[in-house]
Scaffold this motif. Structure first.
Motif, PDB file in Angstrom:
ATOM      1  N   TRP A  79       0.837  -1.210   0.000  1.00  0.00           N
ATOM      2  CA  TRP A  79       0.000   0.000   0.000  1.00  0.00           C
ATOM      3  C   TRP A  79       0.869   1.257   0.000  1.00  0.00           C
ATOM      4  CZ3 TRP A  79      -4.552   2.249  -0.759  1.00  0.00           C
ATOM      5  CH2 TRP A  79      -4.740   3.526  -0.232  1.00  0.00           C
ATOM      6  N   TRP A  80       1.885   1.248   0.855  1.00  0.00           N
ATOM      7  CA  TRP A  80       2.703   2.460   0.966  1.00  0.00           C
ATOM      8  C   TRP A  80       3.595   2.662  -0.256  1.00  0.00           C
ATOM      9  CZ3 TRP A  80       1.640   6.524   3.573  1.00  0.00           C
ATOM     10  CH2 TRP A  80       0.773   6.401   4.661  1.00  0.00           C
ATOM     11  N   GLU A  81       4.055   1.572  -0.856  1.00  0.00           N
ATOM     12  CA  GLU A  81       4.843   1.727  -2.089  1.00  0.00           C
ATOM     13  C   GLU A  81       3.963   2.338  -3.184  1.00  0.00           C
ATOM     14  OE1 GLU A  81       7.484   1.744  -0.877  1.00  0.00           O
ATOM     15  OE2 GLU A  81       8.736   0.049  -1.418  1.00  0.00           O
ATOM     16  N   GLY A 107       8.532   3.952  12.000  1.00  0.00           N
ATOM     17  CA  GLY A 107       7.553   4.246  10.947  1.00  0.00           C
ATOM     18  C   GLY A 107       7.634   5.736  10.659  1.00  0.00           C
ATOM     19  N   CYS A 108       8.762   6.156  10.071  1.00  0.00           N
ATOM     20  CA  CYS A 108       9.036   7.607   9.970  1.00  0.00           C
ATOM     21  C   CYS A 108       8.400   8.238   8.742  1.00  0.00           C
ATOM     22  CB  CYS A 108      10.541   7.845   9.967  1.00  0.00           C
ATOM     23  SG  CYS A 108      11.356   7.087   8.546  1.00  0.00           S
ATOM     24  N   GLY A 109       7.803   7.428   7.860  1.00  0.00           N
ATOM     25  CA  GLY A 109       7.147   7.984   6.683  1.00  0.00           C
ATOM     26  C   GLY A 109       8.067   8.913   5.911  1.00  0.00           C
ATOM     27  N   GLY A 150      15.424   7.046  11.639  1.00  0.00           N
ATOM     28  CA  GLY A 150      14.049   6.870  11.172  1.00  0.00           C
ATOM     29  C   GLY A 150      13.935   5.533  10.463  1.00  0.00           C
ATOM     30  N   LEU A 151      13.047   4.673  10.975  1.00  0.00           N
ATOM     31  CA  LEU A 151      12.870   3.345  10.372  1.00  0.00           C
ATOM     32  C   LEU A 151      11.502   3.292   9.691  1.00  0.00           C
ATOM     33  CD1 LEU A 151      13.789  -0.090  11.424  1.00  0.00           C
ATOM     34  CD2 LEU A 151      11.336   0.359  11.564  1.00  0.00           C
ATOM     35  N   ASP A 152      11.456   2.719   8.515  1.00  0.00           N
ATOM     36  CA  ASP A 152      10.164   2.558   7.831  1.00  0.00           C
ATOM     37  C   ASP A 152      10.228   1.342   6.916  1.00  0.00           C
ATOM     38  OD1 ASP A 152       7.650   4.706   7.479  1.00  0.00           O
ATOM     39  OD2 ASP A 152       7.802   3.213   5.862  1.00  0.00           O
ATOM     40  N   LEU A 153       9.039   0.785   6.714  1.00  0.00           N
ATOM     41  CA  LEU A 153       8.860  -0.393   5.866  1.00  0.00           C
ATOM     42  C   LEU A 153       8.994  -0.066   4.388  1.00  0.00           C
ATOM     43  CD1 LEU A 153       7.794  -3.220   6.630  1.00  0.00           C
ATOM     44  CD2 LEU A 153       5.486  -2.327   6.320  1.00  0.00           C
ATOM     45  N   SER A 154       8.663   1.161   4.020  1.00  0.00           N
ATOM     46  CA  SER A 154       8.478   1.501   2.613  1.00  0.00           C
ATOM     47  C   SER A 154       9.666   2.276   2.049  1.00  0.00           C
ATOM     48  CB  SER A 154       7.201   2.353   2.479  1.00  0.00           C
ATOM     49  OG  SER A 154       7.238   3.107   1.296  1.00  0.00           O
ATOM     50  N   GLN A 184      -1.787   1.640  13.680  1.00  0.00           N
ATOM     51  CA  GLN A 184      -2.986   1.090  13.042  1.00  0.00           C
ATOM     52  C   GLN A 184      -2.610   0.238  11.829  1.00  0.00           C
ATOM     53  OE1 GLN A 184      -1.971   4.214  12.828  1.00  0.00           O
ATOM     54  NE2 GLN A 184      -2.828   5.332  11.102  1.00  0.00           N
ATOM     55  N   TRP A 185      -1.327   0.296  11.432  1.00  0.00           N
ATOM     56  CA  TRP A 185      -0.849  -0.513  10.303  1.00  0.00           C
ATOM     57  C   TRP A 185      -0.168  -1.791  10.790  1.00  0.00           C
ATOM     58  CZ3 TRP A 185      -2.113   1.517   5.654  1.00  0.00           C
ATOM     59  CH2 TRP A 185      -2.396   2.893   5.603  1.00  0.00           C
ATOM     60  N   VAL A 186      -0.044  -1.952  12.100  1.00  0.00           N
ATOM     61  CA  VAL A 186       0.783  -3.041  12.642  1.00  0.00           C
ATOM     62  C   VAL A 186      -0.117  -4.061  13.333  1.00  0.00           C
ATOM     63  CG1 VAL A 186       2.642  -3.587  14.274  1.00  0.00           C
ATOM     64  CG2 VAL A 186       2.744  -1.479  12.911  1.00  0.00           C
TER      65      VAL A 186
HETATM   66  C1  LIG Z   1       0.749   7.547   8.199  1.00  0.00           C
HETATM   67  S1  LIG Z   1       2.483   7.197   8.047  1.00  0.00           S
HETATM   68  C2  LIG Z   1       3.103   7.810   9.562  1.00  0.00           C
HETATM   69  C3  LIG Z   1       4.302   8.686   9.349  1.00  0.00           C
HETATM   70  C4  LIG Z   1       4.083  10.095   9.780  1.00  0.00           C
HETATM   71  N1  LIG Z   1       3.914  10.197  11.200  1.00  0.00           N
HETATM   72  C5  LIG Z   1       2.903  10.670   9.055  1.00  0.00           C
HETATM   73  O1  LIG Z   1       1.863  10.958   9.684  1.00  0.00           O
HETATM   74  O2  LIG Z   1       2.992  10.803   7.819  1.00  0.00           O
HETATM   75  C6  LIG Z   1       2.601   5.447   8.395  1.00  0.00           C
HETATM   76  C7  LIG Z   1       3.992   4.916   8.094  1.00  0.00           C
HETATM   77  O3  LIG Z   1       4.162   3.710   8.834  1.00  0.00           O
HETATM   78  C8  LIG Z   1       4.941   2.839   8.048  1.00  0.00           C
HETATM   79  N2  LIG Z   1       4.742   1.468   8.539  1.00  0.00           N
HETATM   80  C9  LIG Z   1       3.583   0.772   8.607  1.00  0.00           C
HETATM   81  N3  LIG Z   1       3.799  -0.447   9.127  1.00  0.00           N
HETATM   82  C10 LIG Z   1       5.113  -0.522   9.413  1.00  0.00           C
HETATM   83  C11 LIG Z   1       5.941  -1.544   9.951  1.00  0.00           C
HETATM   84  N4  LIG Z   1       5.452  -2.748  10.312  1.00  0.00           N
HETATM   85  N5  LIG Z   1       7.263  -1.285  10.100  1.00  0.00           N
HETATM   86  C12 LIG Z   1       7.778  -0.078   9.721  1.00  0.00           C
HETATM   87  N6  LIG Z   1       7.039   0.922   9.199  1.00  0.00           N
HETATM   88  C13 LIG Z   1       5.716   0.700   9.042  1.00  0.00           C
HETATM   89  C14 LIG Z   1       4.426   3.060   6.635  1.00  0.00           C
HETATM   90  O4  LIG Z   1       5.327   2.600   5.659  1.00  0.00           O
HETATM   91  C15 LIG Z   1       4.207   4.565   6.621  1.00  0.00           C
HETATM   92  O5  LIG Z   1       5.334   5.243   6.134  1.00  0.00           O
END
Ligand SMILES: C[S@@+](CC[C@H](N)C(=O)[O-])C[C@H]1O[C@@H](n2cnc3c(N)ncnc32)[C@H](O)[C@@H]1O
Length: 246
Positions: free
Chosen positions: A8-10, A53-55, A72-76, A121-123
């Protein structure tokens, strides 16, 4: 499943970053809250901070500009590309790492503070995430985060009627016409979040449900997704302050 969330995020990172109005620095409540915000981190100078999840890096870069050493760690990868561009445009040094909040690629006791806004909410596996966060924090380290308020999430924003069960937790999907990839999210109750924190070894120091009964205080948000009328009746965000005991 993490792969579904990554997909989804990609697919949507570029759209999100060009339309979302994400403030720099720690912003627990988001654009819809206007002036209502909480200063929960205080002076971050020389603190080693992990944003889970630094977006697009808005928070990480803002904290680095205040003198923190930030990872900053993120999945995407697509989200991280925006974060890296932001840091280099601002001339600040932030280490960005591609990874999953449930399997942190860091040695124990590496950070003074862990934080994020609107990520859990994504985890699905909060237990794994909170255990990992506890492991990488130093003793006495703080963990501060916000999530969409689980009670707000079960109310339809137009009719203001409860349309989902608060107790129907776990994975759910939202389908958007413009995007082929489904948006996969997870519902957690407040008590489930609290229990997972306590089980991981955290002491929960404060819960915040920011808000006011004045609808004029809110903004509809960049996609009109926030409803000032409903926000004046229910908290839209839950902010948690926890600590790894010394
Ligand atoms: C809504 S953004 C939050 C970032 C920032 N606070 C914002 O409001 O834009 C959600 C982020 O969480 C990341 N994310 C979701 N699940 C994750 C996981 N299991 N591990 C690392 N990052 C994750 C997504 O890739 C996305 O960049």
């Amino acid at each position: 499943m993490t792969n579904e969330v990554r997909a989804w995020w990609e697919a949507t990172a570029d759209y999100f970053q060009s339309t979302a109005d994400v403030a720099e620095g720690a912003d627990w409540t988001g654009a819809a809250y206007g002036d209502i915000d909480l200063d929960l981190l205080g002076d971050v100078r020389d603190r080693e901070i992990l944003e889970l999840g630094c977006g697009g890096g808005q928070c990480a870069v803002g904290l680095a500009e205040q003198g923190a050493e930030v990872v900053g760690l993120d999945l995407s990868a697509a989200q991280l590309a925006h974060a890296k561009d932001r840091a280099s445009e601002r001339g600040v040094s932030v280490r960005f790492v591609e990874g999953d909040v449930t399997r942190l690629p860091f040695t124990p006791e590496s950070f003074d503070l862990a934080c994020n806004a609107y990520v859990f909410q994504w985890v699905g596996d909060l237990d794994a995430c909170f255990r990992e966060t506890h492991r990488v924090l130093r003793s006495g380290g703080r963990f501060v985060f916000s999530v969409p308020h689980p009670a707000y999430e079960v109310v339809d924003s137009e009719s203001e009627r409860v349309t989902e069960s608060y107790f129907d937790t776990g994975r759910y999907e939202i389908h958007h016409e413009e995007v082929e990839t489904p948006q996969v999210l997870y519902r957690h109750t407040v008590s489930e979040i609290h229990r997972a924190l306590v089980d991981a070894g955290f002491v929960v120091e404060a819960l915040h449900e920011p808000g006011t009964d004045d609808p004029e205080a809110y903004d509809p948000g960049p996609w009109g997704e926030c409803t000032p009328s409903l926000m004046s009746k229910l908290p839209a965000v839950l902010v948690v302050e926890a600590r790894k005991s010394a």
